[in-house]
Design a protein around this motif. Structure first.
Motif, PDB file in Angstrom:
ATOM      1  N   MET A   1       0.840  -1.171   0.000  1.00 21.67           N
ATOM      2  CA  MET A   1       0.000   0.000   0.000  1.00 21.67           C
ATOM      3  C   MET A   1       0.887   1.236   0.000  1.00 21.67           C
ATOM      4  SD  MET A   1      -3.317   0.839   1.842  1.00 21.67           S
ATOM      5  CE  MET A   1      -3.962   2.431   2.085  1.00 21.67           C
ATOM      6  N   LEU A   2       0.552   2.177  -0.830  1.00 25.06           N
ATOM      7  CA  LEU A   2       1.301   3.417  -0.967  1.00 25.06           C
ATOM      8  C   LEU A   2       0.509   4.536  -0.309  1.00 25.06           C
ATOM      9  CD1 LEU A   2       3.827   4.678  -2.334  1.00 25.06           C
ATOM     10  CD2 LEU A   2       2.378   5.170  -4.279  1.00 25.06           C
ATOM     11  N   ASP A   3       1.171   5.277   0.565  1.00 29.36           N
ATOM     12  CA  ASP A   3       0.546   6.405   1.250  1.00 29.36           C
ATOM     13  C   ASP A   3       1.196   7.678   0.730  1.00 29.36           C
ATOM     14  OD1 ASP A   3      -1.018   7.848   3.051  1.00 29.36           O
ATOM     15  OD2 ASP A   3       0.396   7.574   4.702  1.00 29.36           O
ATOM     16  N   THR A   4       0.403   8.671   0.454  1.00 29.82           N
ATOM     17  CA  THR A   4       0.904   9.946  -0.026  1.00 29.82           C
ATOM     18  C   THR A   4       0.556  11.022   0.985  1.00 29.82           C
ATOM     19  OG1 THR A   4       0.612   9.259  -2.311  1.00 29.82           O
ATOM     20  CG2 THR A   4       0.843  11.610  -1.923  1.00 29.82           C
ATOM     21  N   ARG A   5       1.561  11.799   1.352  1.00 31.89           N
ATOM     22  CA  ARG A   5       1.364  12.910   2.284  1.00 31.89           C
ATOM     23  C   ARG A   5       1.821  14.198   1.606  1.00 31.89           C
ATOM     24  NH1 ARG A   5       3.935   9.973   7.594  1.00 31.89           N
ATOM     25  NH2 ARG A   5       2.456   8.253   7.632  1.00 31.89           N
ATOM     26  N   ILE A   6       1.017  15.228   1.755  1.00 32.90           N
ATOM     27  CA  ILE A   6       1.343  16.528   1.178  1.00 32.90           C
ATOM     28  C   ILE A   6       1.732  17.468   2.312  1.00 32.90           C
ATOM     29  CG2 ILE A   6       0.456  18.479  -0.138  1.00 32.90           C
ATOM     30  CD1 ILE A   6      -1.337  16.455  -1.602  1.00 32.90           C
ATOM     31  N   HIS A   7       2.870  18.126   2.144  1.00 42.69           N
ATOM     32  CA  HIS A   7       3.374  19.061   3.150  1.00 42.69           C
ATOM     33  C   HIS A   7       3.441  20.450   2.518  1.00 42.69           C
ATOM     34  CE1 HIS A   7       4.645  15.601   5.580  1.00 42.69           C
ATOM     35  NE2 HIS A   7       5.081  15.079   4.440  1.00 42.69           N
ATOM     36  N   ILE A   8       2.823  21.416   3.176  1.00 39.84           N
ATOM     37  CA  ILE A   8       2.852  22.801   2.704  1.00 39.84           C
ATOM     38  C   ILE A   8       3.806  23.581   3.595  1.00 39.84           C
ATOM     39  CG2 ILE A   8       1.491  24.877   2.276  1.00 39.84           C
ATOM     40  CD1 ILE A   8      -0.935  23.022   1.857  1.00 39.84           C
ATOM     41  N   ASP A   9       4.748  24.270   2.952  1.00 41.80           N
ATOM     42  CA  ASP A   9       5.728  25.059   3.682  1.00 41.80           C
ATOM     43  C   ASP A   9       5.042  26.207   4.415  1.00 41.80           C
ATOM     44  OD1 ASP A   9       7.951  27.319   3.786  1.00 41.80           O
ATOM     45  OD2 ASP A   9       8.972  25.391   3.571  1.00 41.80           O
TER      46      ASP A   9
ATOM     47  N   ASN B   1       5.579  29.164   4.280  1.00 39.87           N
ATOM     48  CA  ASN B   1       5.359  30.337   3.436  1.00 39.87           C
ATOM     49  C   ASN B   1       4.042  30.246   2.657  1.00 39.87           C
ATOM     50  OD1 ASN B   1       5.773  28.665   1.176  1.00 39.87           O
ATOM     51  ND2 ASN B   1       7.819  29.443   0.772  1.00 39.87           N
ATOM     52  N   GLY B   2       3.396  29.063   2.735  1.00 36.82           N
ATOM     53  CA  GLY B   2       2.103  28.877   2.084  1.00 36.82           C
ATOM     54  C   GLY B   2       2.166  28.675   0.586  1.00 36.82           C
ATOM     55  N   GLN B   3       3.362  28.611   0.019  1.00 37.86           N
ATOM     56  CA  GLN B   3       3.488  28.492  -1.430  1.00 37.86           C
ATOM     57  C   GLN B   3       4.203  27.232  -1.883  1.00 37.86           C
ATOM     58  OE1 GLN B   3       4.568  31.941  -3.524  1.00 37.86           O
ATOM     59  NE2 GLN B   3       2.832  33.039  -2.680  1.00 37.86           N
ATOM     60  N   ASP B   4       5.171  26.781  -1.102  1.00 40.34           N
ATOM     61  CA  ASP B   4       5.938  25.602  -1.489  1.00 40.34           C
ATOM     62  C   ASP B   4       5.264  24.339  -0.968  1.00 40.34           C
ATOM     63  OD1 ASP B   4       7.951  27.083  -2.796  1.00 40.34           O
ATOM     64  OD2 ASP B   4       8.925  27.485  -0.882  1.00 40.34           O
ATOM     65  N   VAL B   5       5.223  23.326  -1.827  1.00 39.13           N
ATOM     66  CA  VAL B   5       4.580  22.061  -1.493  1.00 39.13           C
ATOM     67  C   VAL B   5       5.569  20.927  -1.713  1.00 39.13           C
ATOM     68  CG1 VAL B   5       2.696  20.487  -2.101  1.00 39.13           C
ATOM     69  CG2 VAL B   5       2.314  22.952  -2.165  1.00 39.13           C
ATOM     70  N   ALA B   6       5.575  19.969  -0.806  1.00 36.50           N
ATOM     71  CA  ALA B   6       6.373  18.752  -0.963  1.00 36.50           C
ATOM     72  C   ALA B   6       5.423  17.568  -0.867  1.00 36.50           C
ATOM     73  CB  ALA B   6       7.441  18.664   0.116  1.00 36.50           C
ATOM     74  N   VAL B   7       5.633  16.599  -1.727  1.00 34.65           N
ATOM     75  CA  VAL B   7       4.825  15.387  -1.722  1.00 34.65           C
ATOM     76  C   VAL B   7       5.702  14.238  -1.254  1.00 34.65           C
ATOM     77  CG1 VAL B   7       3.440  13.810  -3.104  1.00 34.65           C
ATOM     78  CG2 VAL B   7       3.401  16.260  -3.608  1.00 34.65           C
ATOM     79  N   GLU B   8       5.241  13.526  -0.258  1.00 34.64           N
ATOM     80  CA  GLU B   8       5.984  12.409   0.321  1.00 34.64           C
ATOM     81  C   GLU B   8       5.211  11.118   0.042  1.00 34.64           C
ATOM     82  OE1 GLU B   8       7.667  11.166   4.732  1.00 34.64           O
ATOM     83  OE2 GLU B   8       5.970  12.524   4.601  1.00 34.64           O
ATOM     84  N   HIS B   9       5.919  10.132  -0.508  1.00 34.70           N
ATOM     85  CA  HIS B   9       5.318   8.814  -0.751  1.00 34.70           C
ATOM     86  C   HIS B   9       5.909   7.840   0.248  1.00 34.70           C
ATOM     87  CE1 HIS B   9       3.460  10.093  -4.482  1.00 34.70           C
ATOM     88  NE2 HIS B   9       4.611  10.668  -4.815  1.00 34.70           N
TER      89      HIS B   9
END
Length: 107
Positions: free
Chosen positions: A1-9, A11-19
């Protein structure tokens, strides 16, 4: 199973996606398959690669500047072939060490 998490910096503009993926069952199954003889002369099961590793390889290519590579395209197929011939990634292979050596996939 793959889990995806989205992290917002902050600053409210930069996004990182973690699998995130539990790869242990896949690696254990690869190990089991390596211990079993494959009797077919064609269509051998060569490897099982967790999605997070495919994503890692794809991201590494993007970081190198290769932004045209696509997950299921011929260029990615060639990349996977090269990676699976590298001893560092041998644990992903499902064929035996003897087959890998015979086919030129090992050291």
């Amino acid at each position: 199973m793959l889990d995806t998490r989205i992290h917002i910096d902050s600053n409210g503009q930069d996004v990182a996606v973690e699998h995130i993926q539990d790869v242990e069952p896949i690696l254990e199954h690869n190990k089991l398959l390596r211990s079993m003889a494959q009797k077919s002369d064609w269509g051998r099961h060569v490897a099982s690669i967790p999605n997070v590793i495919l994503t890692r390889w794809l991201n590494e290519e993007y970081e190198r500047g290769n932004v045209t590579i696509r997950l299921f395209g011929p260029e990615m197929d060639a990349l996977v072939d090269r990676k699976l011939k590298d001893p560092e990634w041998a644990f992903l292979r499902t064929d035996s060490a003897q087959v890998q050596s015979f086919m030129g996939f090992g050291s």
